[in-house]
Design a protein around this motif. Structure first.
Motif: not given
Length: 558
Positions: A31-36, A205-206
């Motif tokens: 789901n595009g969560v940063y750093d996951q 990159k968030p």
């Protein structure tokens, strides 16, 4: 004997084996969560390796991703010109794709452990902001696709040829910059060196405005070997199961011939042996067809999970029960077990089948989550405890049987059970060697080499089990003297008994009297024998011939 029992008990307590079947297609939803991260690993052979180059791999190994990417409407920025290019990189989320070989993982990230290229690192010209930070990497851009732009970086060649004499590193970073809000994605990277590889999907990159979930990746991470989808460390096990199935067929045919030839004198324990042979064949055949299906399609079906779990669990449970029955003298020392012993064995076996079945199903599940892994760990303890109960029961029962036979001077039966003790001892020694070798290889070699040779350990366990089963079949093989040999104490001075020792080591024959035309009846020292059960209870039974049984039935009918 007590020292031997204690040694085997301690050794077997620490032994534990469970085989997992792995495919090379890993469904992910990121789901595009940063750093996951969404990740997968597989052992892949190069196109220069000696493994078969057959369909569907056709000799072209690769790693890649196939699926769809959807950008959140709040995070998506349309292309800045009609050509479809989008120069607003700093305002768009990046979907980062990383392929790396395990022994080169140290080249990913900086000294502080940062995997992604941060603004500070990009200012120092070490990497481009929003990409995977790969040390000493070269960047290039591919803007030919209408759906996305690819920013790729690969580590500069190090000249480390490795097992396939291939020059170069194997760390690739791909950053996907979207041009459309929803689009298909298909990326493949050829693999030119045999090794253990990992794939990671994340975002470095968030999105702007702190959007929590800027995109959704619904795709499969794929590893393709030269022969198909099956991971390389499991591929030898495919052929092992096929060969093992053939050996089970041979064993079953030989056993069936003897069984039907002497079916009138068959012992109850020999029915149990027949069942365990059948379950071993079904398990190995099911494993083969399941692995073959995975190799062709890349997916582990629910039917495959069910049958691999079912036959594997039944074989494990009934094999342990068989060895307990043999150790209790069932079919040789006693015609039937005391009721308390039967109930105890039934309860332990059923509980073992239920817990072991749950553990196997969790472990063989194609979708591994934190929950399933935790469940497997919790199920391991009760399975280990039950295994210890089985082994301790076997060893103490064999000790009691051996002492009893030695006291009563029952040489033939003593030789038979002594042979069985040596079989178990040899199996325990082999198990210890296998376990020690696995520990040494894991400790002294790389993780990649350990993964590549792990199939040898699994094959060794399977061979060890089969050898023990063949030994039991040989010691308790059907023959014409089963009923004469069972349940009775044999006198050495009998003149007309030809006892064919079941362990195949001793044959004793006595000539019958020349003046006796019809032959003398076999002497039995005691028609009524008191057999000590494992529970310490006395259980008396009477051996009657068919005529006495008939007389008894006639009296009941009057």
């Amino acid at each position: 004997m007590k020292i031997l029992s204690q040694f085997l008990f301690v050794l077997i307590f620490i032994l534990y084996l469970n085989k997992n079947v792995e495919s090379s297609i890993f469904p992910i939803v990121n789901n595009g969560v940063y750093d996951q991260y969404s990740s997968a690993t597989s052992f892949v052979y190069s196109n220069k390796s000696s493994v078969p180059h057959t369909s569907p791999g056709n000799g072209n190994p690769y790693a890649g991703m196939n699926g769809y990417i959807t950008i959140n409407s709040d995070a998506f920025i349309p292309p800045s010109d009609k050509s479809g290019s989008n120069s607003n990189y700093n305002e768009l989320p990046f979907i980062n794709f990383l392929l790396y070989r395990m022994n080169e993982v140290e080249y990913i990230g900086d000294i502080g452990g940062t995997v992604c290229c941060t603004l500070n690192l990009s200012k120092s010209k070490q990497c481009e902001y929003g990409t995977i930070f790969i040390q000493n990497s070269e960047y290039f851009t591919d803007d030919t696709n209408n759906n996305y732009t690819l920013i790729m970086n690969k580590k500069t060649s190090t000249g480390g040829g490795g097992s396939d004499n291939t020059d170069g590193s194997h760390v690739y970073g791909i950053s996907i910059v979207p041009k459309q809000q929803t689009f298909p994605i298909y990326i493949t990277i050829p693999i030119d060196q045999t090794g253990l590889y990992g794939l990671i999907v994340t975002t470095c990159k968030p999105a702007q405005d702190n959007i929590e979930s800027p995109f959704t990746v619904d795709a499969d991470l794929i590893f393709m070997n030269p022969y198909g989808y099956l991971t390389g460390d499991k591929y030898p096990f495919l052929y092992f199961n096929l060969i093992l199935s053939a050996f089970y067929v041979g064993l079953f045919i030989m056993w069936a011939v003897l069984f039907f030839k002497f079916k009138d004198t068959a012992l109850r324990i020999q029915y149990w042996i027949s069942l365990v042979i059948l379950l071993g064949f079904l398990e190995s055949l099911t494993n083969y067809f399941t692995l073959s299906s995975i190799n062709k399609t890349g997916h582990f079906s629910n039917a495959g999970v069910f049958f691999v779990t079912l036959f594997g669990t039944l074989k494990s449970g009934f094999a342990r029960s068989l060895v307990v029955l043999v150790s209790l003298g069932y079919g040789v020392m006693v015609p039937r077990l005391p009721k308390p012993t039967t109930i105890k064995l039934s309860v332990i076996t059923v509980v073992y089948l239920l817990i072991k079945g749950a553990q196997n199903y969790v472990y063989n599940s194609p979708t591994q989550t934190n929950g399933t892994q935790v469940s497997f760990i919790y199920l391991t303890l009760p399975v280990s405890v039950l295994d210890t109960v089985f082994y301790w029961w076997i060893l103490t029962s064999l000790t009691d049987i051996m002492n009893s036979l030695q006291t009563k001077n029952q040489t033939a039966k003593l030789l038979m059970f002594r042979s069985f003790i040596w079989v178990l001892f040899g199996s325990a020694v082999c198990s210890f060697i296998i376990l020690l070798a696995e520990i040494v290889v894991t400790w002294a070699t790389s993780y990649e080499y350990s993964a590549q040779t792990s199939w040898i350990v699994e094959v060794s366990w399977g061979v060890s089990y089969f050898v023990v089963l063949v030994s039991i079949c040989w010691i308790w093989k059907p023959n014409a003297n089963n009923q004469k040999f069972a349940y009775s104490e044999l006198a050495d001075q009998d003149d007309d008994i030809r006892l064919e020792s079941i362990d195949g080591l001793t044959n004793r024959s006595h000539k019958s009297s020349n003046n006796n035309n019809s032959g003398t009846r076999h002497d039995i020292i005691d028609n009524e024998n008191t057999i000590e059960s494992i529970d310490g209870q006395a259980n008396t039974f009477t051996i009657q011939d068919e005529y006495e049984d008939q007389d008894l039935n006639d009296e009941k009918g009057k």
